[in-house]
Write an enzyme that holds these catalytic residues in place. Sequence first.
Site, PDB file in Angstrom:
ATOM      1  CE  LYS A  11      -4.190  -1.950   2.107  1.00 50.95           C
ATOM      2  NZ  LYS A  11      -5.060  -1.906   3.346  1.00 50.95           N
ATOM      3  CE1 TYR A  51      -9.290  -2.541  -0.056  1.00 52.64           C
ATOM      4  CE2 TYR A  51      -8.683  -0.967  -1.233  1.00 52.64           C
ATOM      5  CZ  TYR A  51      -8.284  -2.118  -0.274  1.00 52.64           C
ATOM      6  OH  TYR A  51      -6.965  -2.292   0.055  1.00 52.64           O
ATOM      7  NE  ARG A 104      -2.545  -5.652   7.117  1.00 51.99           N
ATOM      8  CZ  ARG A 104      -3.951  -6.215   6.790  1.00 51.99           C
ATOM      9  NH1 ARG A 104      -4.763  -7.073   7.483  1.00 51.99           N
ATOM     10  NH2 ARG A 104      -4.481  -5.743   5.544  1.00 51.99           N
ATOM     11  CG  ASN A 114      -3.792  -2.273   6.763  1.00 52.16           C
ATOM     12  OD1 ASN A 114      -3.666  -1.756   5.760  1.00 52.16           O
ATOM     13  ND2 ASN A 114      -5.084  -2.811   7.290  1.00 52.16           N
ATOM     14  CG  HIS A 117      -5.620  -5.990  -0.396  1.00 48.05           C
ATOM     15  ND1 HIS A 117      -6.852  -5.791   0.105  1.00 48.05           N
ATOM     16  CD2 HIS A 117      -5.589  -7.193  -1.359  1.00 48.05           C
ATOM     17  CE1 HIS A 117      -7.588  -6.655  -0.544  1.00 48.05           C
ATOM     18  NE2 HIS A 117      -6.985  -7.566  -1.315  1.00 48.05           N
ATOM     19  CD  GLU A 128      -9.184  -9.053  -3.535  1.00 52.33           C
ATOM     20  OE1 GLU A 128     -10.121  -8.619  -3.015  1.00 52.33           O
ATOM     21  OE2 GLU A 128      -7.905  -9.193  -3.069  1.00 52.33           O
TER      22      GLU A 128
HETATM   23  P1  IDP Z   1      -8.184  -6.671   5.636  1.00 54.56           P
HETATM   24  O1  IDP Z   1      -7.392  -5.456   4.753  1.00 54.56           O
HETATM   25  O2  IDP Z   1      -7.420  -7.019   6.589  1.00 54.56           O
HETATM   26  O3  IDP Z   1      -9.026  -7.440   4.516  1.00 54.56           O
HETATM   27  P2  IDP Z   1     -10.739  -5.344   5.553  1.00 54.56           P
HETATM   28  O4  IDP Z   1     -11.973  -5.559   6.577  1.00 54.56           O
HETATM   29  O5  IDP Z   1     -11.255  -6.021   4.243  1.00 54.56           O
HETATM   30  O6  IDP Z   1      -9.446  -5.659   6.055  1.00 54.56           O
HETATM   31  O7  IDP Z   1     -10.762  -3.778   5.058  1.00 54.56           O
HETATM   32  C1  IDP Z   1      -9.957  -3.400   4.048  1.00 54.56           C
HETATM   33  C2  IDP Z   1      -9.197  -2.174   4.351  1.00 54.56           C
HETATM   34  O8  IDP Z   1      -9.768  -1.074   4.914  1.00 54.56           O
HETATM   35  C3  IDP Z   1      -8.169  -2.581   5.536  1.00 54.56           C
HETATM   36  O9  IDP Z   1      -7.235  -3.263   5.184  1.00 54.56           O
HETATM   37  C4  IDP Z   1      -7.802  -1.197   6.020  1.00 54.56           C
HETATM   38  O10 IDP Z   1      -6.859  -0.316   5.343  1.00 54.56           O
HETATM   39  C5  IDP Z   1      -9.230  -0.428   5.830  1.00 54.56           C
HETATM   40  N1  IDP Z   1     -10.038  -0.350   7.293  1.00 54.56           N
HETATM   41  C6  IDP Z   1     -10.995  -1.603   7.469  1.00 54.56           C
HETATM   42  N2  IDP Z   1     -11.501  -1.238   8.702  1.00 54.56           N
HETATM   43  C7  IDP Z   1     -11.012  -0.070   9.035  1.00 54.56           C
HETATM   44  C8  IDP Z   1     -11.399   0.926  10.192  1.00 54.56           C
HETATM   45  O11 IDP Z   1     -12.089   0.375  11.225  1.00 54.56           O
HETATM   46  N3  IDP Z   1     -10.917   2.011  10.138  1.00 54.56           N
HETATM   47  C9  IDP Z   1      -9.771   2.558   9.086  1.00 54.56           C
HETATM   48  N4  IDP Z   1      -9.605   1.725   8.210  1.00 54.56           N
HETATM   49  C10 IDP Z   1     -10.300   0.626   7.961  1.00 54.56           C
HETATM   50 MG    MG Z   2     -10.401  -7.409   3.070  1.00 49.29          MG
END
Ligand code: IDP
Ligand code: MG
Length: 139
Positions: A11, A51, A104, A114, A117, A128
């Site tokens: 990212k 997304y 992470r 974070n 992805h 994807e």
């Molecule tokens: P993942 O990347 O671990 O699969 P997802 O829930 O699919 O997590 O969310 C996609 C991305 O959206 C996360 O990697 C993060 O960058 C962002 N994200 C998810 N939840 C939050 C939140 O509560 N606050 C801020 N950013 C979030």
């Molecule tokens: Mg996800």
Amino acid sequence: MSVERTLCILKPDCVRKNLQGEVLSRIQKAGFKVLGLKQIRLTKEEAGAFYAVHKGKPFYNGLVEFMTSGPCVPVALQKENAVADYRALIGATDPKDAEPGTIRKLFADNKGENIVHGSDSPENGKIEVAFFFPESELI
Ligand code: IDP
Ligand code: MG
């Protein structure tokens, strides 16, 4: 177990911190084969489409903003059991909840920024990877 594809994105925070090699090295040492890799800058439309499943959630606009804030590096990965193994390697979405030693936990600042992805199912892994790489670019 079967051979799966999963999409990694290094990212924009990973690129800004110059950690692309460090993170990719950990992924390669864990046995993932790199089928394709490129550096791109996502448009708002592309990030929003990628997304789309999160559209309407409180973090969606911030996520699109972040993912378009600078270059990122999509990496198409392949391995036996790739999806679960890769998610174990990167750790939980929020680095506060991630296991010690995960990517992470080691490198991410917060739940939004974070570092990487990862796909969440073998089916989405295929979808994807195809979002960023035509089959002709995967070797
Ligand atoms: P993942 O990347 O671990 O699969 P997802 O829930 O699919 O997590 O969310 C996609 C991305 O959206 C996360 O990697 C993060 O960058 C962002 N994200 C998810 N939840 C939050 C939140 O509560 N606050 C801020 N950013 C979030
Ligand atoms: Mg996800």
